[in-house]
Write an enzyme that holds these catalytic residues in place. Structure first.
Site, PDB file in Angstrom:
ATOM      1  N   LYS A 113      21.311  64.864  36.597  1.00 16.20           N
ATOM      2  CA  LYS A 113      22.778  65.152  36.936  1.00 16.20           C
ATOM      3  C   LYS A 113      22.501  66.600  37.177  1.00 16.20           C
ATOM      4  CE  LYS A 113      25.274  61.534  37.035  1.00 16.20           C
ATOM      5  NZ  LYS A 113      26.141  61.097  38.014  1.00 16.20           N
ATOM      6  N   LYS A 194      19.029  54.240  43.307  1.00 14.08           N
ATOM      7  CA  LYS A 194      20.019  53.147  42.888  1.00 14.08           C
ATOM      8  C   LYS A 194      21.531  53.641  43.611  1.00 14.08           C
ATOM      9  CE  LYS A 194      22.790  54.605  39.325  1.00 14.08           C
ATOM     10  NZ  LYS A 194      24.243  54.147  38.489  1.00 14.08           N
ATOM     11  N   LYS A 197      27.618  56.311  43.145  1.00 15.56           N
ATOM     12  CA  LYS A 197      29.053  57.044  43.820  1.00 15.56           C
ATOM     13  C   LYS A 197      28.793  58.288  44.357  1.00 15.56           C
ATOM     14  CE  LYS A 197      32.014  54.829  40.224  1.00 15.56           C
ATOM     15  NZ  LYS A 197      31.205  55.328  39.033  1.00 15.56           N
TER      16      LYS A 197
END
Ligand code: AQP
Length: 331
Positions: A113, A194, A197
């Site tokens: 992140k 993966k 969103k």
């Protein structure tokens, strides 16, 4: 004896995708039959991305609609929004005081992140797994269904729960075990990471078959199939992996054979997939449209869920406060 409890959460950070559906929601729908199930829209977690307030409000509602449209039944499950249960934030602080910094330093999601949002590496992003520990512990579940991406966070939660029980003498929290779905890691259209969103590699759960086909056209396939006549290896093709979730055994065998012999082109393989995905997504999209037309009903479901969740959460917090010696316990 009451049913064993389960809890899981989902972030209102964007549109639901088939990774969320296969990796989480399908499992939730099954689990609600056997467990006292709590499902949570984790809007406090979404704050780590500093969303616009209006965008967040509507994302929470849309996500709740998606969860309900996918088959989570409010008569069987407790569906609620995390921020409507203040005890999450309270327990998170307590758990933070029990979590070594070194453990958080090892979390790979924080590293991912931080790369994704280098301009906003906030403390919430770092302590995110502790809030997740609190989300879980608050409901004292024995089983937590998550995708593979959450394995490390679940392990951290178990360690912190063990530390709480050891430090404060107790049996306050059971150690939750991870429940894996039939699709613990659905890959994105890039075939490299993966489905996510925030990575722009997703097939949205509410997309129409035309939209899906448009995305599938550009999706990565077996690199050996450059021309229509090239023979391929279905096992290395991401599209074939999606067939595993949406197509019948007979169709999968035909696709595999067609790919190996080059009798089936990639476009036809993708068309069949889009059609089979639509058979699943179409009814979900319709139920979602119906729920969108009844906002009052969704509000009522979420309010009832929050009331029940608050009751359970407060029961836990009374025990916790008493054990650790702060105000608000039984003593
Ligand atoms: N690709 C996936 N395959 C299988 N399971 C998945 N999950 C997410 N992506 C996949 C599972 O869905 C549940 C809810 O996920 P989330 O939205 O709370 O968390 P996330 O992992 O952060 O989802 P995204 O899509 O990757 O969101 P962003 O991009 O905002 O971080 C979890 O059980 C998760 O395992």
């Amino acid at each position: 004896m009451g049913m064993v409890r389960t809890l899981s959460g989902i972030q209102p950070t964007g549109n639901l995708h088939i990774g969320n559906y296969l990796g989480a929601l399908v499992n939730w729908v099954k689990l609600q039959e056997q467990y006292d199930a709590y499902f949570c829209v984790v809007d406090l977690h979404a704050l780590t991305q500093r969303p616009d307030p209006e965008v967040l409000r509507s994302a929470v509602r849309e996500l709740a609609i998606g969860v309900l449209a996918s088959g989570v039944d409010p008569e069987r499950s407790t569906l609620f929004v995390q921020s409507q249960v203040r005890q999450h934030a309270e327990l998170a602080w307590i758990m933070m005081c029990l979590t070594p910094l070194g453990d958080l330093n090892r979390m790979t999601q924080f590293k991912d992140k931080s790369t994704q949002q280098p301009e906003n590496i906030n403390a919430g992003l770092f302590t995110y797994p502790v809030l997740q520990t609190a989300d879980i512990a608050l409901y004292r579940p024995e089983a937590v269904p998550v995708g593979e991406d959450q394995d490390q966070h679940l392990e951290l939660a178990r360690e912190t729960i063990r530390r709480f029980n050891f430090t404060y003498g107790g049996d306050v929290f059971p150690e939750p075990k991870t429940v894996k779905s039939q699709a613990p890691r659905v890959m994105g259209l890039d075939g490299e990471s993966k489905m996510s969103k925030s990575k722009n590699n997703e097939i949205g759960l509410f997309e129409t078959d035309e939209e899906t086909m448009k995305k599938l056209r550009g999706a990565k396939t077996d690199p050996a199939r450059e021309r229509r006549t090239d023979k391929g290896t279905p096992e290395v093709c991401n599209i074939y992996s999606y067939h595993g979730f949406f197509s019948t055994k007979e169709q999968r065998d035909e696709v595999a054979e067609g790919c190996r012999s080059a009798s089936l082109g990639c476009v036809d393989c993708k068309k069949l997939l889009a059609q089979n995905m639509e058979a699943v997504k179409g009814p979900i999209r319709e139920r979602a449209a119906d729920l969108r037309s009844k906002p009052g009903q969704v509000d009522e479901i979420l309010a009832a869920g929050a009331a029940k969740a608050r009751k359970t959460a407060e029961e836990t917090m009374v025990m916790v406060r008493e054990r650790i010696g702060i105000a608000g316990g039984k003593a």
